[in-house]
Design a protein around this motif. Sequence first.
Motif, PDB file in Angstrom:
ATOM      1  N   ASN A  68      -0.869  10.025   7.770  1.00 49.16           N
ATOM      2  CA  ASN A  68       0.326  10.263   6.960  1.00 49.16           C
ATOM      3  C   ASN A  68       0.762   8.991   6.245  1.00 49.16           C
ATOM      4  OD1 ASN A  68       1.710   8.714   8.846  1.00 49.16           O
ATOM      5  ND2 ASN A  68       2.805  10.422   9.750  1.00 49.16           N
ATOM      6  N   LYS A  69       1.878   9.079   5.529  1.00 49.14           N
ATOM      7  CA  LYS A  69       2.291   7.959   4.682  1.00 49.14           C
ATOM      8  C   LYS A  69       2.785   6.762   5.487  1.00 49.14           C
ATOM      9  CE  LYS A  69       7.140   9.155   3.621  1.00 49.14           C
ATOM     10  NZ  LYS A  69       8.057   9.557   2.533  1.00 49.14           N
ATOM     11  N   TYR A  70       2.990   6.938   6.804  1.00 51.81           N
ATOM     12  CA  TYR A  70       3.382   5.821   7.659  1.00 51.81           C
ATOM     13  C   TYR A  70       2.161   5.200   8.338  1.00 51.81           C
ATOM     14  CZ  TYR A  70       7.648   8.547   7.068  1.00 51.81           C
ATOM     15  OH  TYR A  70       8.691   9.256   6.533  1.00 51.81           O
ATOM     16  N   HIS A  71       0.946   5.578   7.865  1.00 52.81           N
ATOM     17  CA  HIS A  71      -0.323   5.074   8.407  1.00 52.81           C
ATOM     18  C   HIS A  71      -0.522   5.523   9.850  1.00 52.81           C
ATOM     19  CE1 HIS A  71      -0.467   2.652   4.795  1.00 52.81           C
ATOM     20  NE2 HIS A  71       0.706   2.140   5.087  1.00 52.81           N
ATOM     21  N   GLN A  72       0.021   6.687  10.201  1.00 53.51           N
ATOM     22  CA  GLN A  72      -0.169   7.246  11.537  1.00 53.51           C
ATOM     23  C   GLN A  72      -1.174   8.389  11.458  1.00 53.51           C
ATOM     24  OE1 GLN A  72       3.835   8.540  12.043  1.00 53.51           O
ATOM     25  NE2 GLN A  72       4.563   6.612  12.897  1.00 53.51           N
ATOM     26  N   GLN A 647       8.601  -2.581  -2.809  1.00 53.83           N
ATOM     27  CA  GLN A 647       8.311  -2.815  -1.397  1.00 53.83           C
ATOM     28  C   GLN A 647       6.969  -2.241  -0.963  1.00 53.83           C
ATOM     29  OE1 GLN A 647      10.915  -1.173  -2.667  1.00 53.83           O
ATOM     30  NE2 GLN A 647      12.838  -1.615  -1.632  1.00 53.83           N
ATOM     31  N   PHE A 648       6.438  -1.316  -1.739  1.00 53.37           N
ATOM     32  CA  PHE A 648       5.230  -0.628  -1.311  1.00 53.37           C
ATOM     33  C   PHE A 648       3.992  -0.987  -2.125  1.00 53.37           C
ATOM     34  CE2 PHE A 648       8.783   1.853   0.159  1.00 53.37           C
ATOM     35  CZ  PHE A 648       8.421   2.137   1.470  1.00 53.37           C
ATOM     36  N   GLY A 649       4.159  -1.770  -3.177  1.00 54.25           N
ATOM     37  CA  GLY A 649       2.977  -2.152  -3.921  1.00 54.25           C
ATOM     38  C   GLY A 649       3.256  -2.438  -5.383  1.00 54.25           C
ATOM     39  N   LEU A 650       2.222  -2.213  -6.219  1.00 59.48           N
ATOM     40  CA  LEU A 650       2.258  -2.587  -7.634  1.00 59.48           C
ATOM     41  C   LEU A 650       1.857  -1.389  -8.485  1.00 59.48           C
ATOM     42  CD1 LEU A 650       2.244  -4.757  -9.972  1.00 59.48           C
ATOM     43  CD2 LEU A 650      -0.178  -5.057  -9.447  1.00 59.48           C
ATOM     44  N   LEU A 651       2.574  -1.184  -9.600  1.00 60.43           N
ATOM     45  CA  LEU A 651       2.223  -0.163 -10.592  1.00 60.43           C
ATOM     46  C   LEU A 651       2.182  -0.839 -11.957  1.00 60.43           C
ATOM     47  CD1 LEU A 651       1.845   2.767 -11.611  1.00 60.43           C
ATOM     48  CD2 LEU A 651       4.337   2.888 -11.792  1.00 60.43           C
ATOM     49  N   SER A 652       1.092  -0.595 -12.713  1.00 63.30           N
ATOM     50  CA  SER A 652       0.967  -1.157 -14.061  1.00 63.30           C
ATOM     51  C   SER A 652       0.439  -0.074 -14.990  1.00 63.30           C
ATOM     52  CB  SER A 652       0.017  -2.361 -14.055  1.00 63.30           C
ATOM     53  OG  SER A 652      -0.122  -2.876 -15.370  1.00 63.30           O
ATOM     54  N   ASN A 653       1.222   0.278 -16.012  1.00 61.86           N
ATOM     55  CA  ASN A 653       0.827   1.274 -17.010  1.00 61.86           C
ATOM     56  C   ASN A 653       0.695   0.603 -18.378  1.00 61.86           C
ATOM     57  OD1 ASN A 653       0.982   3.268 -15.073  1.00 61.86           O
ATOM     58  ND2 ASN A 653       3.034   3.944 -15.663  1.00 61.86           N
ATOM     59  N   THR A 667      -0.951   0.503  -3.692  1.00 61.48           N
ATOM     60  CA  THR A 667       0.123   0.784  -2.750  1.00 61.48           C
ATOM     61  C   THR A 667      -0.442   1.334  -1.456  1.00 61.48           C
ATOM     62  OG1 THR A 667       2.175   2.040  -2.407  1.00 61.48           O
ATOM     63  CG2 THR A 667       0.481   3.087  -3.728  1.00 61.48           C
ATOM     64  N   LEU A 668       0.148   0.905  -0.342  1.00 60.91           N
ATOM     65  CA  LEU A 668      -0.191   1.424   0.985  1.00 60.91           C
ATOM     66  C   LEU A 668      -1.696   1.356   1.256  1.00 60.91           C
ATOM     67  CD1 LEU A 668       2.167   4.538   1.059  1.00 60.91           C
ATOM     68  CD2 LEU A 668       2.605   2.244   1.930  1.00 60.91           C
ATOM     69  N   LEU A 692      -9.357   3.986  -4.614  1.00 59.71           N
ATOM     70  CA  LEU A 692     -10.233   3.069  -3.901  1.00 59.71           C
ATOM     71  C   LEU A 692      -9.464   2.491  -2.728  1.00 59.71           C
ATOM     72  CD1 LEU A 692     -13.119   1.826  -4.238  1.00 59.71           C
ATOM     73  CD2 LEU A 692     -12.030  -0.109  -5.343  1.00 59.71           C
ATOM     74  N   ASP A 693      -9.999   2.686  -1.511  1.00 60.27           N
ATOM     75  CA  ASP A 693      -9.366   2.088  -0.338  1.00 60.27           C
ATOM     76  C   ASP A 693     -10.392   1.247   0.406  1.00 60.27           C
ATOM     77  OD1 ASP A 693     -10.991   3.930   0.888  1.00 60.27           O
ATOM     78  OD2 ASP A 693      -9.363   5.272   1.507  1.00 60.27           O
ATOM     79  N   ALA A 694      -9.995   0.731   1.569  1.00 58.02           N
ATOM     80  CA  ALA A 694     -10.866  -0.187   2.311  1.00 58.02           C
ATOM     81  C   ALA A 694     -12.187   0.484   2.684  1.00 58.02           C
ATOM     82  CB  ALA A 694     -10.145  -0.703   3.553  1.00 58.02           C
TER      83      ALA A 694
END
Length: 815
Positions: A68-72, A647-653, A667-668, A692-694
């Motif tokens: 979930n969005k809390y990384h649980q 607080q959660f990351g970066l957005l660039s448009n 983000t996250l 793309l994630d880890a």
Amino acid sequence: MQWFILSRDQHVLCAPSTDARNSLPIYDDTEDIVLSNNTAITSYEFTVDNTHPDAQKLSLGGYIAYTNKYHQVKLCTLIDHDGDDFTQTWHAEDIGMDLINEQADKVTYKEPHGFAYYANELLADTGWTLGINEISTLSRTLSFDGQEDTKLKRIGDIANEFDGAELEFVVKMDGSTITEQVVNVWKKIGNGKTQQRFVDAVNLSALKTSGTIDSLHTAMAGYGSTPTSTTDTGQEQEPITFADIAYDDGQFFSPQGDKVVYDRVAGKTWARLGAFDPQNRSATKGYLVGNYSYDTSNPNELLNRTITQLKSVNTPKESYEADVVDIKADIGDYVQIAHHNYHPPVYLSARVLEVKNHYTVPNSDTAVFGNYSLLESDLDPRIVAMINGLAKQTEKYPWVRYADDDKGTNMSALPAGKKYMAIVWSNKTSVPSDDPSDYAGKWALIKGADGADGVPGPKGADGKTSYFHTAYANSIDGKQGFSTTDGNGKSYFGQYVDQTQADSTDPTKYSWALFKGADGRDGKDGSDNVPVITVGTAYPTGPKKGDMHWLTNSSGVVTGYYTYDGSTWQANKIDASVISAATFNGMTFNGVTFIGSKFISSFTGVKPDGVADYSVHGTTTMADGSIVTDAYSDATNSQITHTELNQFGLLSNIYNNGTLMGSVQATLGTLTLGSNYQVTSSSPVEWITSSLDALKVLQLANNNLLVWHGAFYPSQVDIATISTPLSKTLSGWLIAWSYFQNGSPTYNNYAFTLLPKAALAYNTTGANYLRVTFTMLNVGTISKTLWYDDTHIVGSDENKGGSRAQAVMTEVYAV
């Protein structure tokens, strides 16, 4: 978003994903996390396309797993479903059938035990074990009479008996394999520090309030368990009390011989008129007494629990209901809520008791809050000390009031929004009068006219410098004894602000106020005791202790505030909380902490790096934990970029004539890319996205990597251990087969086969074997039987018989 659908024996059946083409569509999902009965429980509801083949892999009692969005990691049992041939809506719970369906028997314990004892007994054979335990030092003697309680309810009841401890259910996974299911025990779930703030007109949609004193008590009688009779008289026994204990902590007290505990603070506040005796701290009259029962034979425990119960009912019950936007806080976390349109404004702290997250419907997460409490601000202790010090200096008392004009209109004790101030020294009382007539002739302008009435400057240029002018006189109109430099012997002080450096010699331009009163002929000479306030470029001659001076430069700008201690002038600081200004011009701040502020920086004519003939304008705003920059073309005024760091990351448009062309969001732990795409110049424009994630980076790094080499048929005893797991590849393992001649591989006659990653994810039988077929020169077409798991390939003895023995596995590559 990635899901895993698992069978009842926890084998992965399929892995739906929003990023995978032709994957099982999952939509209209809701993750509902509720803190109830001391347990944080997650339910997950989602709808699937029932015509998709993978929809048939969902079955009652099976599982759906996701992060979930809390990384649980959440593992939810599929409890029920409803729908038709086209769509099915499934409901799942994270604590499983063992706790939902199984019931706990009634039980009575004869001696105290810790929480771990009760939990281990209750969780036996459920698949759950005890994890973190923050209440390991506590012990309780418990009994439960119910025979229809579920194990979930019973473990929540047990936690409640341990000072209201709270439980969370945590699943740990390694790849797609479940490794552990634990119940963590916390004194309180969540983060006690504020995790998010909600403000009206920003992310607070509505705030409802209600209150009652219906169940308010200021004292509480405590009753424990009833002792068992040791005689045959049949006489009914009385429950135990704490009457033999004398207790007093200043606020709560219970005299020896009394079974009631009293709250002095609440008693003074809520007693009927004349019933409460503040002089007698042991008096027990006038209290509102309630009754409390708790099953214990220990009088000290009963007293402590009775005090705890009294604390919960000794104030009015104020309740609030907030409707917020974009909840990011987790269950049990604390948030702050500010609503400025209430009178007075409402500032609250609240706890997240329920969150509803929607992973397939962006920006629609909601929350339910509880445990609301008002946030209050006390006076700065330095201001209190200053007020107390002034009261001790003289028998005269300063009366300070603020108003909208020099007639005392809408007079107030607070300066907010007021333009005039009056100071009157009174020898009558320390309580300021609220009669405007007592301040007649004493009003002085403290807030200048709105800058909108001044001279507008050209676009983008700095504002004009403002000058503070002062003068002295012996009459309220400033015409008698007028001077802009000599304040000696003068009784009235005048001031005004404009944009001209020279002081005006016209008394009518000044606002006048009496700052030196007449001598008290019938008492002490007022000049002996009353501090004198002066303003100028130099200190006055002959000062006395307590005098105050506003030091200015030659332009009339105040540079410091000083008081005379009897021998020297001492510099004083002005607390920022008393400054009320709409605009600060040309100021430098060093070592300053800004709290709750918004910073807006405008720019124009900025040329991006490497661009000579193109420039942009826009704003950068820093507020609420975010830095947002919007840039527009100087030539067309169309938006070019939008960048946001929060607080959660970066957005660039990036935009072209206002049309979104590309997007990057980090983000996250996930990098999401979006872009307009055309197959050909005549094709319609499509918006495509990719994440793309880890794990994907790891898969890319592993691509075309040699992960095993050797020479196996392989037979039944040949076990090839692969260095990169199949689950961490992009597509699978590519196996190289070499012609085998005269007892060794030739390494010049190859065939290749793929063991696909999907074979691991979609295997439904648990057999995990695959027959691969290939054609090789001098061998012909043959097949090999391979058994596999995430890190191994094992063969079969049939692989070394006949023509199959003429080809051996020599390399494996991650692809």
